[in-house]
Design a protein around this motif. Sequence first.
Motif, PDB file in Angstrom:
ATOM      1  N   PRO A  69       3.523 -11.193  11.670  1.00  0.00           N
ATOM      2  CA  PRO A  69       2.349 -11.207  12.541  1.00  0.00           C
ATOM      3  C   PRO A  69       1.247 -12.118  12.004  1.00  0.00           C
ATOM      4  N   ASP A  70       0.437 -12.630  12.911  1.00  0.00           N
ATOM      5  CA  ASP A  70      -0.700 -13.476  12.524  1.00  0.00           C
ATOM      6  C   ASP A  70      -1.869 -12.651  12.004  1.00  0.00           C
ATOM      7  N   ASP A  71      -1.993 -11.436  12.506  1.00  0.00           N
ATOM      8  CA  ASP A  71      -3.082 -10.556  12.105  1.00  0.00           C
ATOM      9  C   ASP A  71      -2.907 -10.141  10.642  1.00  0.00           C
ATOM     10  N   ASP A  72      -3.957 -10.311   9.836  1.00  0.00           N
ATOM     11  CA  ASP A  72      -3.881 -10.022   8.398  1.00  0.00           C
ATOM     12  C   ASP A  72      -3.488  -8.577   8.119  1.00  0.00           C
ATOM     13  N   ARG A  73      -4.085  -7.649   8.829  1.00  0.00           N
ATOM     14  CA  ARG A  73      -3.768  -6.228   8.595  1.00  0.00           C
ATOM     15  C   ARG A  73      -2.317  -5.924   8.958  1.00  0.00           C
ATOM     16  N   GLU A  74      -1.853  -6.448  10.055  1.00  0.00           N
ATOM     17  CA  GLU A  74      -0.464  -6.231  10.463  1.00  0.00           C
ATOM     18  C   GLU A  74       0.505  -6.864   9.470  1.00  0.00           C
ATOM     19  N   LEU A  75       0.153  -8.038   8.960  1.00  0.00           N
ATOM     20  CA  LEU A  75       0.981  -8.695   7.947  1.00  0.00           C
ATOM     21  C   LEU A  75       1.025  -7.845   6.678  1.00  0.00           C
ATOM     22  N   PHE A  76      -0.129  -7.348   6.260  1.00  0.00           N
ATOM     23  CA  PHE A  76      -0.200  -6.485   5.086  1.00  0.00           C
ATOM     24  C   PHE A  76       0.683  -5.249   5.269  1.00  0.00           C
ATOM     25  N   LEU A  77       0.624  -4.632   6.433  1.00  0.00           N
ATOM     26  CA  LEU A  77       1.440  -3.441   6.696  1.00  0.00           C
ATOM     27  C   LEU A  77       2.934  -3.774   6.680  1.00  0.00           C
ATOM     28  N   GLU A  78       3.293  -4.950   7.178  1.00  0.00           N
ATOM     29  CA  GLU A  78       4.699  -5.371   7.163  1.00  0.00           C
ATOM     30  C   GLU A  78       5.191  -5.545   5.725  1.00  0.00           C
ATOM     31  N   VAL A  79       4.374  -6.157   4.894  1.00  0.00           N
ATOM     32  CA  VAL A  79       4.736  -6.324   3.479  1.00  0.00           C
ATOM     33  C   VAL A  79       4.813  -4.955   2.797  1.00  0.00           C
ATOM     34  N   ALA A  80       3.879  -4.080   3.105  1.00  0.00           N
ATOM     35  CA  ALA A  80       3.882  -2.733   2.520  1.00  0.00           C
ATOM     36  C   ALA A  80       5.145  -1.974   2.926  1.00  0.00           C
ATOM     37  N   LYS A  81       5.559  -2.079   4.182  1.00  0.00           N
ATOM     38  CA  LYS A  81       6.786  -1.411   4.644  1.00  0.00           C
ATOM     39  C   LYS A  81       8.008  -1.954   3.908  1.00  0.00           C
ATOM     40  N   ASP A  82       8.073  -3.270   3.750  1.00  0.00           N
ATOM     41  CA  ASP A  82       9.205  -3.870   3.034  1.00  0.00           C
ATOM     42  C   ASP A  82       9.216  -3.444   1.574  1.00  0.00           C
ATOM     43  N   THR A  83       8.045  -3.369   0.957  1.00  0.00           N
ATOM     44  CA  THR A  83       7.951  -2.929  -0.436  1.00  0.00           C
ATOM     45  C   THR A  83       8.425  -1.488  -0.558  1.00  0.00           C
ATOM     46  N   TRP A  84       7.977  -0.640   0.374  1.00  0.00           N
ATOM     47  CA  TRP A  84       8.405   0.759   0.365  1.00  0.00           C
ATOM     48  C   TRP A  84       9.931   0.851   0.541  1.00  0.00           C
ATOM     49  N   LYS A  85      10.468   0.066   1.458  1.00  0.00           N
ATOM     50  CA  LYS A  85      11.912   0.117   1.703  1.00  0.00           C
ATOM     51  C   LYS A  85      12.678  -0.240   0.424  1.00  0.00           C
ATOM     52  N   PHE A  86      12.220  -1.257  -0.294  1.00  0.00           N
ATOM     53  CA  PHE A  86      12.866  -1.627  -1.549  1.00  0.00           C
ATOM     54  C   PHE A  86      12.850  -0.454  -2.519  1.00  0.00           C
ATOM     55  N   PHE A  87      11.690   0.127  -2.755  1.00  0.00           N
ATOM     56  CA  PHE A  87      11.591   1.215  -3.732  1.00  0.00           C
ATOM     57  C   PHE A  87      12.330   2.462  -3.262  1.00  0.00           C
ATOM     58  N   ASN A  88      12.345   2.701  -1.973  1.00  0.00           N
ATOM     59  CA  ASN A  88      13.088   3.836  -1.441  1.00  0.00           C
ATOM     60  C   ASN A  88      14.583   3.672  -1.697  1.00  0.00           C
ATOM     61  N   ASN A  89      15.076   2.465  -1.576  1.00  0.00           N
ATOM     62  CA  ASN A  89      16.504   2.221  -1.740  1.00  0.00           C
ATOM     63  C   ASN A  89      16.948   2.123  -3.195  1.00  0.00           C
ATOM     64  N   ILE A  90      16.093   1.696  -4.084  1.00  0.00           N
ATOM     65  CA  ILE A  90      16.475   1.405  -5.470  1.00  0.00           C
ATOM     66  C   ILE A  90      16.513   2.664  -6.351  1.00  0.00           C
ATOM     67  N   ILE A  91      16.304   3.814  -5.746  1.00  0.00           N
ATOM     68  CA  ILE A  91      16.273   5.078  -6.488  1.00  0.00           C
ATOM     69  C   ILE A  91      17.683   5.618  -6.704  1.00  0.00           C
ATOM     70  N   ASP A  92      17.966   6.013  -7.931  1.00  0.00           N
ATOM     71  CA  ASP A  92      19.205   6.723  -8.228  1.00  0.00           C
ATOM     72  C   ASP A  92      19.085   8.121  -7.623  1.00  0.00           C
ATOM     73  N   ARG A  93      19.970   8.452  -6.687  1.00  0.00           N
ATOM     74  CA  ARG A  93      19.871   9.729  -5.960  1.00  0.00           C
ATOM     75  C   ARG A  93      19.926  10.939  -6.871  1.00  0.00           C
ATOM     76  N   GLU A  94      20.764  10.890  -7.892  1.00  0.00           N
ATOM     77  CA  GLU A  94      20.898  12.048  -8.776  1.00  0.00           C
ATOM     78  C   GLU A  94      19.699  12.194  -9.706  1.00  0.00           C
ATOM     79  N   ARG A  95      19.251  11.099 -10.300  1.00  0.00           N
ATOM     80  CA  ARG A  95      18.176  11.145 -11.299  1.00  0.00           C
ATOM     81  C   ARG A  95      16.781  11.017 -10.695  1.00  0.00           C
ATOM     82  N   GLN A  96      16.689  10.495  -9.473  1.00  0.00           N
ATOM     83  CA  GLN A  96      15.399  10.299  -8.800  1.00  0.00           C
ATOM     84  C   GLN A  96      14.469   9.366  -9.571  1.00  0.00           C
TER      85      GLN A  96
END
Length: 187
Positions: free
Chosen positions: A22-49
């Motif tokens: 998105p061109d809007d700065d806030r929307e761009l920031f939220l898109e980057v934040a969502k992608d960052t969250w997705k990375f950290f959500n996925n990189i977690i070892d399920r057993e050890r957390q």
Amino acid sequence: AKFLIQRLQGFPQQLTVPKTFPDDDRELFLEVAKDTWKFFNNIIDRERQIPLDQVHMGKDAPISEGVMIGDYTNITNIGVYLMVVVSAGDFGFITKEDAVSRLKATLDQVENLEHHDSGFLYNYYDTTTAEPTSYFVSFVDSAWFAAALYVVKNAFPDGLGAQCERMLGQFNFGFFYDHVEQQMYLG
């Protein structure tokens, strides 16, 4: 790599994802934040957390020649993950209840890790066995983890404040102080 991928909460199916930003700065920031969250959500070892330290995708596909997944974590990684979970709750990517549940699971795991006599965590741990992979205690990494405990404590004082206080109370930052040089040691 295939064994470790099975332990993760998620793993990419393709190397790149076509996106229109998105061109809007806030929307761009939220898109980057969502992608960052997705990375950290996925990189977690399920057993050890706890998060893995690194993942290198393959040359032609995520699971192909060149794929490398580190079966270890660093306490800075854990601290950053804790702060990312707090942020995910703040942004509404997950519920506050989910955030507390995830944070508690990680904090419980960390409390059970072997610690140095100073109360600090060692720098690296195997994510499959939860054993230290080195006996180095880092001032910088310990400070990152301590900062994360303060973030969690302030974000969820009723649910996690006492646990964070207990963990912070075990740290003796004087361990890193060089009385002759009058400065902190790196580790």
